[in-house]
Motif scaffolding. Structure first.
Motif, short mmCIF file in Angstrom:
data_model
loop_
_atom_site.label_atom_id
_atom_site.label_comp_id
_atom_site.label_asym_id
_atom_site.label_seq_id
_atom_site.Cartn_x
_atom_site.Cartn_y
_atom_site.Cartn_z
N LEU A 122 33.83 28.01 24.07
CA LEU A 122 35.20 28.51 24.63
C LEU A 122 35.40 29.79 24.70
CD1 LEU A 122 35.42 26.82 20.42
CD2 LEU A 122 36.94 25.94 22.70
N ILE A 123 34.26 30.11 25.18
CA ILE A 123 34.26 31.26 25.64
C ILE A 123 34.92 31.86 26.15
CG2 ILE A 123 32.63 32.65 27.54
CD1 ILE A 123 31.30 31.12 27.15
N THR A 124 35.70 33.10 26.02
CA THR A 124 37.13 34.07 26.59
C THR A 124 37.01 35.13 27.09
OG1 THR A 124 37.24 35.11 24.65
CG2 THR A 124 38.56 33.38 24.14
N SER A 125 35.94 35.56 27.57
CA SER A 125 35.29 36.72 28.21
C SER A 125 34.14 37.09 28.10
CB SER A 125 35.87 38.16 27.55
OG SER A 125 35.00 38.23 26.14
N ILE A 126 34.09 38.09 29.16
CA ILE A 126 32.95 37.94 29.93
C ILE A 126 32.17 39.64 30.11
CG2 ILE A 126 31.20 38.36 32.02
CD1 ILE A 126 32.31 35.71 32.84
N GLN A 127 31.83 40.78 29.21
CA GLN A 127 31.58 41.17 29.19
C GLN A 127 30.45 42.85 30.39
OE1 GLN A 127 30.44 39.04 27.37
NE2 GLN A 127 28.61 39.52 26.78
N SER A 148 39.39 34.73 31.29
CA SER A 148 40.41 34.74 31.81
C SER A 148 40.21 36.41 32.74
CB SER A 148 41.57 35.32 30.46
OG SER A 148 41.03 36.50 29.91
N SER A 149 40.72 37.01 33.66
CA SER A 149 40.36 37.62 34.48
C SER A 149 40.92 38.91 33.50
CB SER A 149 41.18 37.83 35.62
OG SER A 149 41.49 36.62 36.44
N GLU A 150 41.37 39.10 33.12
CA GLU A 150 41.75 40.09 32.38
C GLU A 150 40.56 40.78 30.95
OE1 GLU A 150 43.82 37.99 32.86
OE2 GLU A 150 44.92 39.05 33.91
N LYS A 151 39.48 39.37 30.76
CA LYS A 151 38.27 40.03 30.21
C LYS A 151 36.83 40.30 31.08
CE LYS A 151 41.14 38.67 25.38
NZ LYS A 151 41.14 37.53 24.51
N MET A 152 37.35 40.15 32.08
CA MET A 152 36.08 39.80 32.83
C MET A 152 35.66 42.24 33.30
SD MET A 152 36.17 36.91 35.46
CE MET A 152 34.78 37.55 36.76
N GLY A 153 34.54 41.66 33.27
CA GLY A 153 33.97 43.57 33.75
C GLY A 153 33.89 43.32 35.29
N LYS A 154 34.42 44.72 35.66
CA LYS A 154 34.79 44.49 37.43
C LYS A 154 33.47 44.02 37.69
CE LYS A 154 38.33 47.66 36.15
NZ LYS A 154 38.40 50.05 36.33
N ARG A 155 32.41 44.89 37.04
CA ARG A 155 30.98 44.00 38.60
C ARG A 155 30.33 43.03 37.80
NH1 ARG A 155 31.49 47.03 42.89
NH2 ARG A 155 28.78 46.20 43.18
N TYR A 167 29.86 28.31 39.21
CA TYR A 167 30.90 27.51 38.54
C TYR A 167 32.05 28.59 37.77
CZ TYR A 167 27.73 24.39 40.60
OH TYR A 167 27.24 23.37 41.42
N MET A 168 33.34 28.37 37.88
CA MET A 168 34.17 28.60 37.09
C MET A 168 36.06 28.18 37.05
SD MET A 168 33.56 33.10 36.93
CE MET A 168 34.40 33.01 35.17
N ASN A 169 35.28 26.64 37.45
CA ASN A 169 36.94 26.15 37.08
C ASN A 169 36.87 25.68 35.63
OD1 ASN A 169 33.38 24.62 37.70
ND2 ASN A 169 34.68 22.59 37.70
N ASN A 170 37.99 25.21 35.80
CA ASN A 170 39.07 24.86 34.26
C ASN A 170 38.60 25.94 33.14
OD1 ASN A 170 39.66 22.33 34.19
ND2 ASN A 170 37.55 21.59 35.37
N ASN A 171 39.24 27.88 34.14
CA ASN A 171 39.35 28.82 33.16
C ASN A 171 40.54 28.67 32.76
OD1 ASN A 171 36.95 29.67 31.38
ND2 ASN A 171 36.08 28.70 33.71
N ASN A 172 41.19 29.98 32.80
CA ASN A 172 42.07 31.04 32.98
C ASN A 172 42.47 31.78 33.76
OD1 ASN A 172 42.91 29.23 31.09
ND2 ASN A 172 42.63 30.67 29.06
N LEU A 173 41.61 31.73 34.69
CA LEU A 173 42.13 32.91 35.53
C LEU A 173 42.84 33.74 36.76
CD1 LEU A 173 37.86 32.37 37.62
CD2 LEU A 173 38.44 34.15 35.78
N THR A 174 43.62 34.28 36.29
CA THR A 174 44.41 35.08 37.31
C THR A 174 44.37 35.24 39.17
OG1 THR A 174 45.13 36.89 36.61
CG2 THR A 174 46.13 34.80 35.48
N ARG A 175 43.33 35.76 38.92
CA ARG A 175 42.97 35.88 40.21
C ARG A 175 41.04 36.10 40.79
NH1 ARG A 175 43.52 40.67 37.46
NH2 ARG A 175 41.52 41.65 36.58
N LEU A 176 40.68 35.73 41.83
CA LEU A 176 39.51 35.86 41.84
C LEU A 176 38.17 36.66 41.37
CD1 LEU A 176 40.40 33.93 44.39
CD2 LEU A 176 38.91 34.43 45.96
#
Length: 382
Positions: A122-127, A148-155, A167-176
């Motif tokens: 149930l992970i929503t973010s990557i710090q 989600s893309s908004e909750k991922m660190g830039k690098r 492998y990041m299929n089946n998530n809520n990403l809105t951009r690569l």
């Protein structure tokens, strides 16, 4: 248990014969079981965090009817230890299994890890800095989460210079995710909410061999594939593409574009990919007006799927083609010239499977020289 107590228990077990109740087999089995359990219990999993690593901000989405879960407190431990939330098999010390555990955060990754599995959580973010310590990572599985893309660190992947499969299929990403390591060989991003792939999104990925972007909302690819010099497979099916991607790589062998809205293909489109074997473009909006006579005249293509489009005539194909799927179109005539420009003993098509069912064509429309041209065909459905 203190060692002295342990020794007393063992001696007591071995001295049971003095009480007249000695059973050699039972006591030996008990001793072996105890020793096994001692070895297992000595491999304790405790969370740890290196001093030089940045503090991790864990976030737990709280339900409306429950109190928010407390955040875990960082503890000091050796850098080789395994987080208590995960399993690190002793016989496979470079792998960490954290999958299917209802995790809402990313545990710390030890520096020795090469294969890490966080899928089905149930992970929503990557710090930011989540993987800075684990620079040896080669496989990273994050699929089937809620990232989600908004909750991922830039690098977040910037320091993973040995990463080969992401492998990041089946998530809520809105951009690569960007930037991505140049070492990447497989990128799995299907079943997300990506709508656009910027021209530089895949820049520098010269080792990438497989790109999976199906089941997104992509309406434009531009020339983002052009610089992928090692790309063998591109899956862009089930998107909102109105046109084919510009500039296919010369290394490409498999192109999947089914379930889009493509209505035209340039005449020389496939000529730049001399290794292309499989092209699937079913369930699009292709018409004969959007094709030229040379569009599919590629000697390398072995399988071509154009089913469920808006074609009214059989497009011309190369004689090396082996499987052609045209069912579910609006074709009303059988033109032998689509397969053989010259029909004689020396000139014939290598076609083995031809499907024309679900069209307006009639069985008696097959020309008499069809058996000579299509002498290799084992399946012809009309």
């Amino acid at each position: 248990m203190p060692r002295a107590t342990t020794l007393i228990l063992i001696l007591a077990g071995l001295c049971g014969s003095s009480l007249g109740q000695y059973n050699e087999e039972e006591d030996l089995a008990w001793l072996q079981y105890y020793l096994r359990q001692s070895r297992v219990s000595s491999y304790n999993y405790v969370p740890y965090y290196e001093e030089e690593s940045p503090a991790y901000a864990y976030s737990y989405p709280s339900a409306t009817d429950t109190e928010p879960e407390p955040e875990p407190e960082p503890q000091q431990a050796a850098p080789w230890r395994c987080p208590q939330e995960c399993d690190c098999p002793p016989n496979f010390s470079s792998a960490m299994y954290c999958d299917t555990r209802n995790l809402r955060y990313l545990p710390f990754v030890p520096s020795r890890m090469k294969y890490v599995y966080f899928q089905n959580n149930l992970i929503t973010s990557i710090q930011e800095g989540a993987f800075d310590n684990a620079t040896e990572l080669e496989w990273l599985a994050l699929h089937n989460n809620q990232i989600s893309s908004e909750k991922m660190g830039k690098r977040v992947f910037g320091k993973l210079q040995r990463l080969e499969r992401l492998y990041m299929n089946n998530n809520n990403l809105t951009r690569l995710p960007s930037p991505l390591p140049r070492s990447l060989r497989e990128l799995h991003l299907s079943y997300n909410q990506i709508s656009k792939v910027p021209p530089n999104a895949l820049e520098g990925l010269e080792n990438l061999t497989a790109l999976y972007l199906s089941h997104n909302f992509i309406f434009e690819m531009g020339a983002s594939l052009k610089g992928l010099k090692s790309l063998i497979l591109a899956d862009l099916s089930y998107n909102n593409l109105r046109k084919v991607p510009d500039g296919l790589p010369a290394s490409l062998e498999q192109l999947y574009l089914e379930y889009n809205y493509i209505n035209a293909i340039p005449g020389d489109y496939f000529q730049v990919s001399p290794r292309l074997l499989y092209v699937r473009m079913s369930h699009n909006s292709l018409t004969n007006q959007g094709l030229s006579s040379s569009t599919f005249n590629s000697s390398s293509i072995l399988e071509l799927d154009l089913s469920y489009n808006r074609l009214q005539k059989i497009p011309r194909v190369n004689t090396n083609l082996e499987n052609l799927y045209l069912q579910g179109n609006q074709i009303d005539e059988f033109s032998i010239s689509s397969f053989c420009s010259v029909v004689d003993v020396m000139n014939y098509s290598r076609l083995q499977v031809l499907r024309l069912d679900g069209n307006a064509i009639k069985r008696n429309a097959v020309p008499p020289d069809a058996p000579l041209c299509l002498r290799r065909a084992t399946v012809i459905e009309i």
